[in-house]
Structures are given as C-alpha cells and as structure tokens.
Design a protein around this motif. Sequence first.
Motif, PDB file in Angstrom:
ATOM      1  N   LEU A   1     -31.800 -13.359  23.311  1.00  0.00           N
ATOM      2  CA  LEU A   1     -31.187 -14.374  22.456  1.00  0.00           C
ATOM      3  C   LEU A   1     -30.917 -13.716  21.112  1.00  0.00           C
ATOM      4  CD1 LEU A   1     -33.756 -17.221  23.304  1.00  0.00           C
ATOM      5  CD2 LEU A   1     -31.507 -16.882  24.372  1.00  0.00           C
TER       6      LEU A   1
ATOM      7  N   HIS B   1     -29.046 -19.920  24.574  1.00  0.00           N
ATOM      8  CA  HIS B   1     -28.796 -19.212  23.311  1.00  0.00           C
ATOM      9  C   HIS B   1     -28.267 -20.189  22.265  1.00  0.00           C
ATOM     10  CE1 HIS B   1     -27.268 -15.109  21.568  1.00  0.00           C
ATOM     11  NE2 HIS B   1     -28.069 -15.743  20.746  1.00  0.00           N
ATOM     12  N   HIS B   2     -27.359 -21.042  22.676  1.00  0.00           N
ATOM     13  CA  HIS B   2     -26.798 -22.073  21.789  1.00  0.00           C
ATOM     14  C   HIS B   2     -27.915 -22.951  21.221  1.00  0.00           C
ATOM     15  CE1 HIS B   2     -24.811 -25.926  20.820  1.00  0.00           C
ATOM     16  NE2 HIS B   2     -23.702 -25.224  20.648  1.00  0.00           N
TER      17      HIS B   2
ATOM     18  N   ALA C   1     -20.988 -11.862  23.494  1.00  0.00           N
ATOM     19  CA  ALA C   1     -20.738 -13.083  22.725  1.00  0.00           C
ATOM     20  C   ALA C   1     -19.348 -13.116  22.110  1.00  0.00           C
ATOM     21  CB  ALA C   1     -21.788 -13.241  21.631  1.00  0.00           C
TER      22      ALA C   1
ATOM     23  N   THR D   1     -24.213 -13.050  13.151  1.00  0.00           N
ATOM     24  CA  THR D   1     -24.878 -14.269  13.604  1.00  0.00           C
ATOM     25  C   THR D   1     -24.103 -15.528  13.246  1.00  0.00           C
ATOM     26  OG1 THR D   1     -27.032 -13.176  13.466  1.00  0.00           O
ATOM     27  CG2 THR D   1     -27.031 -15.581  13.521  1.00  0.00           C
TER      28      THR D   1
ATOM     29  N   SER E   1     -30.007 -12.530  17.554  1.00  0.00           N
ATOM     30  CA  SER E   1     -29.781 -13.265  16.315  1.00  0.00           C
ATOM     31  C   SER E   1     -30.345 -12.475  15.153  1.00  0.00           C
ATOM     32  CB  SER E   1     -30.459 -14.638  16.362  1.00  0.00           C
ATOM     33  OG  SER E   1     -30.393 -15.270  15.100  1.00  0.00           O
TER      34      SER E   1
ATOM     35  N   ALA F   1     -17.385 -18.384  20.302  1.00  0.00           N
ATOM     36  CA  ALA F   1     -18.458 -17.509  20.776  1.00  0.00           C
ATOM     37  C   ALA F   1     -18.812 -17.828  22.221  1.00  0.00           C
ATOM     38  CB  ALA F   1     -19.696 -17.659  19.897  1.00  0.00           C
ATOM     39  N   ASN F   2     -19.077 -16.788  22.982  1.00  0.00           N
ATOM     40  CA  ASN F   2     -19.504 -16.943  24.374  1.00  0.00           C
ATOM     41  C   ASN F   2     -21.019 -16.797  24.438  1.00  0.00           C
ATOM     42  OD1 ASN F   2     -19.515 -17.077  27.216  1.00  0.00           O
ATOM     43  ND2 ASN F   2     -19.435 -14.843  27.359  1.00  0.00           N
ATOM     44  N   VAL F   3     -21.733 -17.900  24.261  1.00  0.00           N
ATOM     45  CA  VAL F   3     -23.191 -17.879  24.324  1.00  0.00           C
ATOM     46  C   VAL F   3     -23.662 -18.881  25.364  1.00  0.00           C
ATOM     47  CG1 VAL F   3     -23.492 -17.107  21.940  1.00  0.00           C
ATOM     48  CG2 VAL F   3     -23.422 -19.545  22.426  1.00  0.00           C
ATOM     49  N   SER F   4     -24.781 -18.567  25.995  1.00  0.00           N
ATOM     50  CA  SER F   4     -25.327 -19.446  27.019  1.00  0.00           C
ATOM     51  C   SER F   4     -25.858 -20.729  26.391  1.00  0.00           C
ATOM     52  CB  SER F   4     -26.459 -18.739  27.755  1.00  0.00           C
ATOM     53  OG  SER F   4     -27.570 -18.544  26.878  1.00  0.00           O
TER      54      SER F   4
ATOM     55  N   LEU G   1     -21.775 -16.630  15.816  1.00  0.00           N
ATOM     56  CA  LEU G   1     -22.323 -17.163  17.067  1.00  0.00           C
ATOM     57  C   LEU G   1     -22.315 -18.685  17.088  1.00  0.00           C
ATOM     58  CD1 LEU G   1     -25.394 -14.800  17.639  1.00  0.00           C
ATOM     59  CD2 LEU G   1     -23.141 -14.695  18.737  1.00  0.00           C
TER      60      LEU G   1
END
Length: 352
Positions: free
Chosen positions: A322, A257-258, A27, A243, A324, A251-254, A246
């Motif tokens: 995911l 996940h977003h 992330a 967190t 968090s 942030a590099n989140v799918s 994120l």
Amino acid sequence: MSTWPDTRILDLLGIEVPIIQAPMAGATTTAMVIAANEAGALGSMPAAALTIEQLRAALTTVRQASSRPINVNFFCHQPPDANAAGDRRWKDVLEPYYRELGADFDAPTPVSNRAPFNDAACKVVEAFRPEVVSFHFGLPEKTLLDRVKATGAKVLSSATTVEEAIWLEQHGCDAIIAMGIEAGGHRGLFLSDDLNTQVGLMALLPQMVDAVSVPVIAAGGIGDARGIVAAFALGASAVQIGTAYLFTPEANVSASHHQALRHAQASETALTNLFTGRPARGIVNRVMRELGAIHPLAPAFPTSGGALMPLKAKDEAGFSHLWSGQALRLGKDRSTYDLTRALAEEALAKLK
C-alpha cells in the motif's frame, strides 16, 4: 505562470509549472499523465511494471492526446541471481499464512518481476522520443545512456544522499531528484543499501543543492502548496509529487489501497522490503506488523513478492503493498488537473 523564482526546470524541460507528477508503477495511468501534462506539469509514465508492448501502447495513447513534454521512467537494478534455497526459506516464513488463508503452499510460486532498462526499452525511447527520461536506482550503463541522450531527451534520476547526487551529476544527469525519506514507494538508493544513510528532505535538499550545479527537484513529504514553497526556499527548482496524485480518480489503486490512503494516519507508514525485496515506504498492514517491516529473509529485489501473491489473492488489505508517503493526510479527492493547477496557483501566490 511564468513568475516562479527559479525557472531552470521550466526552461530545461519545457513545462509551465515546476511540478512533476511522480511515476508510480501500477498506480499511474495514461489518463493521469495526460491530465498532469494539460495542467502544465510534467506527466510521468512508469515503465518498470509494463511489458514493451504495454509501454508502446501507453505512450501511443499519451502522444495522441497531448503534445506537451512527457517523462518516461525506468528502473536500473541488476536482476538477482537465482536463489532457490533463499526463496524456499522465505516461503517457509509465510507458510502459516498459507495454511490460515487456505492458499496452496505446494503450488509453484508465482514470479514477481520488474524489468530493468535494457536494449528493448531503449528502442522504445528512440521510437517515441520522450522529452524526459528518468531513472530509479542509479543510471543504466553508458552505452544505453548515450543512446537515450542521442534522442535529445533530458535525463533525470533519484538521489537519496549527497554522494548519490554528485555521482549522478558526474555521470550525465541534467537534473537530480532529491528523494527524502518521507517519500512513498521504493527508495532510490544505489550507492549503498544501508538505510542509515537515508535522511529527511529538509536536511537532504539544501546540502544537495550546494553539492551539485544541475537543478535539483524535491521529492518526499510534499502534499500541498506549503511544501512547494518550503522546497523552493531550500533551493529546489521544482518538486516531484506522488502520494497526492493517488487520491485522484485517474489513479489506479485497489479498493484496499483506496481505503488505507483515506484512513491511515501519517504515523502509519514504514519502510518495508517484504513486497519486493527492496526498501519502499507504504502504509503498515497485517504482514508488516506481524513479520516486521524489514525482514532479513526477504529475497532480493524484485522477487520477494511472488510468494505473497497467493496470500494477497485471499486477503488484499493484509498482504499487498500500500505505497504511500508520509504526507498522505494532506491528500484530497480531486482530479489530476485540478490538483496540479491548485498546487501551482496556491504555491505561486505564497511565493509572491
């Protein structure tokens, strides 16, 4: 911002505000590290999921953009012995999902891996000389640790119990990260794998501060200025926040996940070993609900995720981790720079 009640971490690490942007493998991006640095915090680049070439490229990018101190984070686990029978039992547990989703059960299982700190990684540290090097799951063996210290880097590591904090101080840590059970991602436990030893930050932090002489950094459940103030009241010299970062555009989140970060409730996170074989806190999804968050057949870290990869490709939300922490509902959509500055300014105002 030089009027913090405890400036030991500021002085030790050469930063302006006592905030460490947590190194979150996958992330964290170079853009996040650079922005955290420029806001006066300590930007942290996670190395565990990167190849040596990728790590070199990332550090080159950060160094070219910022002259401020940086932290590079490494895992210190022992790679497990091969266990084909155990891997097969785990894949058999997942077979109904393969059939349901149309994944090829008979295809070779993808490899899920995380590289521990080793000679090659140490050579990168020696080449780039980051001001801070942090570790998760303890510390590397003494020869490697001595080489890190010889570069002038300050050494941090995570402790989840008072006993781990004492061990880290005895083995050369310059500061210790107190990781409460609220924190997202992998638990840093290393003296025991018993989850019953894991406690909340409010109980852990003051006991750890009393037990060691080095500065203690609070991590877990801190998502706004109130958490920072509480951490200082309990004896912390700084905080590490994950967190909340994120929610930033860096942030590099799918997509899954977003979506989960913005809609899950604070009660919808759990410690799970399904995705890597080691307990880590993430938002509860389908596979965690149906198999149970902790499964006795999940292979040893970091291998269990391989068998989940084909399922993740079919249903990302249901079968990917995911990560968090429990303070996710405090997250706000703003940039890394703005988040860092706001946290620092609001906390300092409350501390006066």
